[in-house]
Every structure is written in C-alpha cells, then in structure tokens.
Design a protein around this motif. Structure first.
Motif, PDB file in Angstrom:
ATOM      1  N   PRO A  62       0.899  -1.403  -0.041  1.00  0.00           N
ATOM      2  CA  PRO A  62       0.110   0.260  -0.442  1.00  0.00           C
ATOM      3  C   PRO A  62       0.183   1.490  -0.201  1.00  0.00           C
ATOM      4  CG  PRO A  62      -0.368  -1.223   2.415  1.00  0.00           C
ATOM      5  CD  PRO A  62       0.647  -1.793   1.486  1.00  0.00           C
ATOM      6  N   HIS A  63       1.665   0.631   0.426  1.00  0.00           N
ATOM      7  CA  HIS A  63       2.877   2.947   0.577  1.00  0.00           C
ATOM      8  C   HIS A  63       3.677   3.213  -0.989  1.00  0.00           C
ATOM      9  CE1 HIS A  63       5.256  -0.980   1.590  1.00  0.00           C
ATOM     10  NE2 HIS A  63       6.866   0.101   1.067  1.00  0.00           N
ATOM     11  N   LEU A  64       3.867   1.743  -1.893  1.00  0.00           N
ATOM     12  CA  LEU A  64       4.742   2.121  -2.759  1.00  0.00           C
ATOM     13  C   LEU A  64       3.377   2.835  -4.315  1.00  0.00           C
ATOM     14  CD1 LEU A  64       6.560  -1.208  -3.215  1.00  0.00           C
ATOM     15  CD2 LEU A  64       6.869   1.421  -1.547  1.00  0.00           C
ATOM     16  N   SER A  65       4.333   3.633  -4.590  1.00  0.00           N
ATOM     17  CA  SER A  65       3.280   3.873  -6.655  1.00  0.00           C
ATOM     18  C   SER A  65       3.801   2.624  -6.718  1.00  0.00           C
ATOM     19  CB  SER A  65       4.026   5.215  -6.384  1.00  0.00           C
ATOM     20  OG  SER A  65       5.077   4.818  -7.525  1.00  0.00           O
ATOM     21  N   VAL A  66       2.580   2.692  -8.405  1.00  0.00           N
ATOM     22  CA  VAL A  66       2.797   1.137  -9.003  1.00  0.00           C
ATOM     23  C   VAL A  66       4.038   1.388  -9.579  1.00  0.00           C
ATOM     24  CG1 VAL A  66       1.323   1.088 -11.395  1.00  0.00           C
ATOM     25  CG2 VAL A  66       0.495   1.749  -9.520  1.00  0.00           C
ATOM     26  N   GLU A  67       4.204   2.768 -10.097  1.00  0.00           N
ATOM     27  CA  GLU A  67       5.708   2.511 -10.634  1.00  0.00           C
ATOM     28  C   GLU A  67       7.061   2.103  -9.325  1.00  0.00           C
ATOM     29  OE1 GLU A  67       9.211   6.120 -12.362  1.00  0.00           O
ATOM     30  OE2 GLU A  67       7.008   6.868 -11.273  1.00  0.00           O
ATOM     31  N   ALA A  68       7.167   2.554  -8.424  1.00  0.00           N
ATOM     32  CA  ALA A  68       7.513   1.669  -7.602  1.00  0.00           C
ATOM     33  C   ALA A  68       7.146   0.275  -7.509  1.00  0.00           C
ATOM     34  CB  ALA A  68       7.241   2.950  -6.158  1.00  0.00           C
ATOM     35  N   HIS A  69       6.496  -0.024  -7.155  1.00  0.00           N
ATOM     36  CA  HIS A  69       6.310  -1.467  -7.251  1.00  0.00           C
ATOM     37  C   HIS A  69       6.853  -1.965  -8.425  1.00  0.00           C
ATOM     38  CE1 HIS A  69       2.621  -1.433  -4.608  1.00  0.00           C
ATOM     39  NE2 HIS A  69       2.632  -2.551  -4.784  1.00  0.00           N
ATOM     40  N   LEU A  70       7.395  -2.099  -9.684  1.00  0.00           N
ATOM     41  CA  LEU A  70       7.933  -2.015 -10.802  1.00  0.00           C
ATOM     42  C   LEU A  70       9.496  -2.500 -10.478  1.00  0.00           C
ATOM     43  CD1 LEU A  70       6.188  -1.436 -13.402  1.00  0.00           C
ATOM     44  CD2 LEU A  70       5.361  -3.637 -11.978  1.00  0.00           C
ATOM     45  N   ARG A  71       9.744  -0.992  -9.351  1.00  0.00           N
ATOM     46  CA  ARG A  71      11.253  -0.948  -9.364  1.00  0.00           C
ATOM     47  C   ARG A  71      11.771  -1.490  -8.242  1.00  0.00           C
ATOM     48  NH1 ARG A  71      13.534   3.836 -11.550  1.00  0.00           N
ATOM     49  NH2 ARG A  71      12.032   4.325 -11.914  1.00  0.00           N
ATOM     50  N   PHE A  72      10.779  -1.547  -7.519  1.00  0.00           N
ATOM     51  CA  PHE A  72      11.566  -2.589  -6.058  1.00  0.00           C
ATOM     52  C   PHE A  72      12.036  -3.976  -6.819  1.00  0.00           C
ATOM     53  CE2 PHE A  72      10.936  -5.821  -2.566  1.00  0.00           C
ATOM     54  CZ  PHE A  72      11.401  -5.379  -2.434  1.00  0.00           C
ATOM     55  N   VAL A  73      11.296  -4.757  -7.703  1.00  0.00           N
ATOM     56  CA  VAL A  73      10.991  -5.869  -8.033  1.00  0.00           C
ATOM     57  C   VAL A  73      12.261  -6.170  -8.871  1.00  0.00           C
ATOM     58  CG1 VAL A  73       8.995  -6.877  -7.509  1.00  0.00           C
ATOM     59  CG2 VAL A  73       9.102  -5.824 -10.001  1.00  0.00           C
ATOM     60  N   LEU A  74      12.451  -4.932  -9.894  1.00  0.00           N
ATOM     61  CA  LEU A  74      13.730  -5.300 -11.332  1.00  0.00           C
ATOM     62  C   LEU A  74      15.161  -4.741 -10.136  1.00  0.00           C
ATOM     63  CD1 LEU A  74      12.855  -2.664 -13.469  1.00  0.00           C
ATOM     64  CD2 LEU A  74      12.444  -5.317 -14.025  1.00  0.00           C
ATOM     65  N   SER A  75      15.029  -4.167  -9.067  1.00  0.00           N
ATOM     66  CA  SER A  75      16.235  -4.388  -7.739  1.00  0.00           C
ATOM     67  C   SER A  75      16.366  -5.471  -7.057  1.00  0.00           C
ATOM     68  CB  SER A  75      15.748  -2.831  -6.976  1.00  0.00           C
ATOM     69  OG  SER A  75      15.547  -1.352  -8.103  1.00  0.00           O
ATOM     70  N   SER A  76      15.331  -5.843  -6.963  1.00  0.00           N
ATOM     71  CA  SER A  76      15.380  -7.527  -6.095  1.00  0.00           C
ATOM     72  C   SER A  76      15.831  -8.270  -6.842  1.00  0.00           C
ATOM     73  CB  SER A  76      14.177  -7.716  -5.492  1.00  0.00           C
ATOM     74  OG  SER A  76      13.046  -8.202  -6.900  1.00  0.00           O
ATOM     75  N   VAL A  77      16.256  -8.205  -8.667  1.00  0.00           N
ATOM     76  CA  VAL A  77      16.555  -8.805  -9.575  1.00  0.00           C
ATOM     77  C   VAL A  77      17.451  -8.093 -10.090  1.00  0.00           C
ATOM     78  CG1 VAL A  77      14.352 -10.541  -9.841  1.00  0.00           C
ATOM     79  CG2 VAL A  77      15.305  -8.552 -11.379  1.00  0.00           C
ATOM     80  N   GLY A  78      18.125  -7.252  -9.751  1.00  0.00           N
ATOM     81  CA  GLY A  78      19.837  -6.878  -9.870  1.00  0.00           C
ATOM     82  C   GLY A  78      19.573  -6.098 -11.365  1.00  0.00           C
ATOM     83  N   VAL A  79      18.550  -5.456 -11.643  1.00  0.00           N
ATOM     84  CA  VAL A  79      18.412  -5.370 -12.735  1.00  0.00           C
ATOM     85  C   VAL A  79      18.926  -3.269 -12.561  1.00  0.00           C
ATOM     86  CG1 VAL A  79      17.191  -4.565 -15.582  1.00  0.00           C
ATOM     87  CG2 VAL A  79      16.383  -6.296 -14.059  1.00  0.00           C
ATOM     88  N   PRO A  80      20.262  -3.251 -13.589  1.00  0.00           N
ATOM     89  CA  PRO A  80      21.004  -2.119 -13.630  1.00  0.00           C
ATOM     90  C   PRO A  80      20.478  -1.366 -13.582  1.00  0.00           C
ATOM     91  CG  PRO A  80      22.453  -2.937 -15.122  1.00  0.00           C
ATOM     92  CD  PRO A  80      20.986  -3.585 -14.599  1.00  0.00           C
ATOM     93  N   LYS A  81      20.052   0.053 -12.524  1.00  0.00           N
ATOM     94  CA  LYS A  81      18.732   1.461 -12.814  1.00  0.00           C
ATOM     95  C   LYS A  81      19.289   1.997 -13.884  1.00  0.00           C
ATOM     96  CE  LYS A  81      19.274   2.754  -7.865  1.00  0.00           C
ATOM     97  NZ  LYS A  81      19.994   3.733  -7.076  1.00  0.00           N
ATOM     98  N   ARG A  87      12.690  -0.291 -18.825  1.00  0.00           N
ATOM     99  CA  ARG A  87      11.346  -1.498 -18.843  1.00  0.00           C
ATOM    100  C   ARG A  87       9.997  -1.037 -17.764  1.00  0.00           C
ATOM    101  NH1 ARG A  87      13.692  -6.980 -16.633  1.00  0.00           N
ATOM    102  NH2 ARG A  87      16.230  -7.471 -17.282  1.00  0.00           N
ATOM    103  N   ILE A  88      10.088  -0.046 -16.217  1.00  0.00           N
ATOM    104  CA  ILE A  88       9.258   0.565 -16.232  1.00  0.00           C
ATOM    105  C   ILE A  88       8.323   1.110 -17.465  1.00  0.00           C
ATOM    106  CG2 ILE A  88       7.878   1.921 -14.645  1.00  0.00           C
ATOM    107  CD1 ILE A  88      10.801   1.155 -12.930  1.00  0.00           C
ATOM    108  N   ILE A  89       9.064   1.719 -18.410  1.00  0.00           N
ATOM    109  CA  ILE A  89       7.800   2.938 -19.021  1.00  0.00           C
ATOM    110  C   ILE A  89       7.174   1.785 -20.113  1.00  0.00           C
ATOM    111  CG2 ILE A  89       7.860   3.729 -21.310  1.00  0.00           C
ATOM    112  CD1 ILE A  89      10.452   5.580 -19.884  1.00  0.00           C
ATOM    113  N   ARG A  90       7.726   0.139 -20.863  1.00  0.00           N
ATOM    114  CA  ARG A  90       7.443  -0.958 -21.489  1.00  0.00           C
ATOM    115  C   ARG A  90       6.732  -1.352 -21.166  1.00  0.00           C
ATOM    116  NH1 ARG A  90      12.252  -2.452 -22.904  1.00  0.00           N
ATOM    117  NH2 ARG A  90      12.081  -4.245 -21.792  1.00  0.00           N
ATOM    118  N   MET A  91       6.315  -2.037 -19.912  1.00  0.00           N
ATOM    119  CA  MET A  91       5.757  -2.637 -19.484  1.00  0.00           C
ATOM    120  C   MET A  91       4.603  -1.573 -18.846  1.00  0.00           C
ATOM    121  SD  MET A  91       5.343  -5.649 -17.695  1.00  0.00           S
ATOM    122  CE  MET A  91       3.393  -6.006 -18.619  1.00  0.00           C
TER     123      MET A  91
END
Length: 215
Positions: A62-81, A87-91
């Motif tokens: 609940p505390h994360l925005s839509v974009e932040a949801h995607l950014r969090f999981v990308l960071s968790s699997v090691g996708v470079p910033k 990826r977020i824009i395309r998704m």
C-alpha cells in the motif's frame, strides 16, 4: 496451461511446489533439464527459479506507487538502474497504466490493481509466470478485459504461463491446454475438444453446461 478444478483439489498446492515454497512428498519438479525439487527436498530455492507469481489477493504494497512496485522488483533481481526506466515505461504501456504510474493501490480501481500485479510479475521477464485465480473477485466485464490482456501479453512474450482457476470459461479463454485436477491429482490434460470426449466423470461434469457466449 490452464489448471482447472474444484476448490480444495490441490491447484494452489501445485503452484507452491512449482515455486519452491513447498517440497513435493514424492516426485520431481523439473525446469528444462534442471531438477528444482526431488525426494522431499527443495534443490533450487524460490529466488533462483526465475518464476513470477500473481496471487489471488494480489499482495500489493500500500505504501508504494505503481512505478515503485515495478522498480522494487527490478532492483531485487539485480537489473541495473540504467535499464529499469525503459522496462518500467514499456511495461506500463503494455498494461495501460502509464497515466497511473504515481498512484498508490488505495487510489486504484479493482481492475487497475490487477494490472499492477500482472505488470509486477512480468517486468522482470521471468522464465514462467504462475497465476492463482487472479480474476476471481472481478465482474464479468473486467474478467473478459483482463483475460484478453493476459492472452495478448503471453503471446507477445512467447512465455510459459500456468493459470489456476475453478471457472471453466476462464480456462477455455486462456489455456492452449487445460489440465483438470481432482483430489490432488491431474485426471485429464488436453485442448477443450479432446477433453469433451474424456471418460472421466469429473471432466464431463465440469464441461456440462458450458456457455460459449460467456467469456
């Protein structure tokens, strides 16, 4: 693959074993030539299986925005910033949420929250995605709309998906093949036309009264 069966038949347990959250009491779980679980043991932990999950209750933060949801999981699997933004824009474009990127789950409609859960699962480009009755709480119009979205995304990405449901209309709408489960086991697998001729009583019972004008 759509996995179809009544409540309590083992559909969710099947997904938990595939994810590595539970170990099978017997048998082996394979991904290609790699053994993931065998002989009551989890050999490859969930975080190394490259599987994504869409839960029935969505499990959005609940505390994360839509974009932040995607950014969090990308960071968790090691996708470079530097690669995350593209990826977020395309998704977000693919799930039609580009105008809602800054919104939080409490500000979204039920259908939009479903789209966030789908986007979060797919943005990491998993080897396969598992879906546990993700549309069961939506009305018919939204279910039809999101099934079309899922079918298009899976075809576009040419990815493996296992979709669990107790609704035969969803199974037929989405599954290239359907596995029918009962009492912890698979009793039939095939396309809908092949299943119609199955000798299994449960399969015939599930198929009786199917209305093709539904989903």
């Amino acid at each position: 693959m759509a996995v179809l069966g009544p409540s309590g038949c083992g559909k969710t347990s099947l997904l938990r074993v595939a994810l590595g959250l539970d170990a099978p009491t017997r048998g082996t779980v394979w991904a290609g030539a790699t053994r993931l679980s065998a002989d009551g043991q989890v050999l490859v932990p969930p975080e190394r299986r490259r599987l994504a999950m869409v839960f029935q209750d969505l499990a959005l933060w609940p505390h994360l925005s839509v974009e932040a949801h995607l950014r969090f999981v990308l960071s968790s699997v090691g996708v470079p910033k530097r690669d995350q933004e593209e990826r977020i824009i395309r998704m977000l474009e693919q799930v039609e949420l580009q105008e809602r990127a800054a919104a939080h789950p409490g500000e979204l409609s039920g259908g939009e929250r479903q789209r966030v859960a789908i986007a979060r699962a797919l943005v990491t480009e998993p080897a396969a995605v598992l879906l546990d009755e993700p549309l069961s709480n939506l009305d018919l119009r939204l279910r039809r709309e999101l099934l079309g979205l899922l079918k298009g995304l899976f075809a576009q990405r040419r990815m493996t998906a296992v979709y669990v449901t107790h609704d035969i209309r969803e199974a037929v709408a989405l599954g290239d093949r359907i596995a029918v489960m009962n009492a912890g086991g698979v009793v039939a697998v095939g396309a809908i036309d092949a299943l119609r001729g199955s000798p299994e009583p449960l399969v015939r019972e599930l198929l009786e009264g199917l209305t093709w004008s539904g989903l």
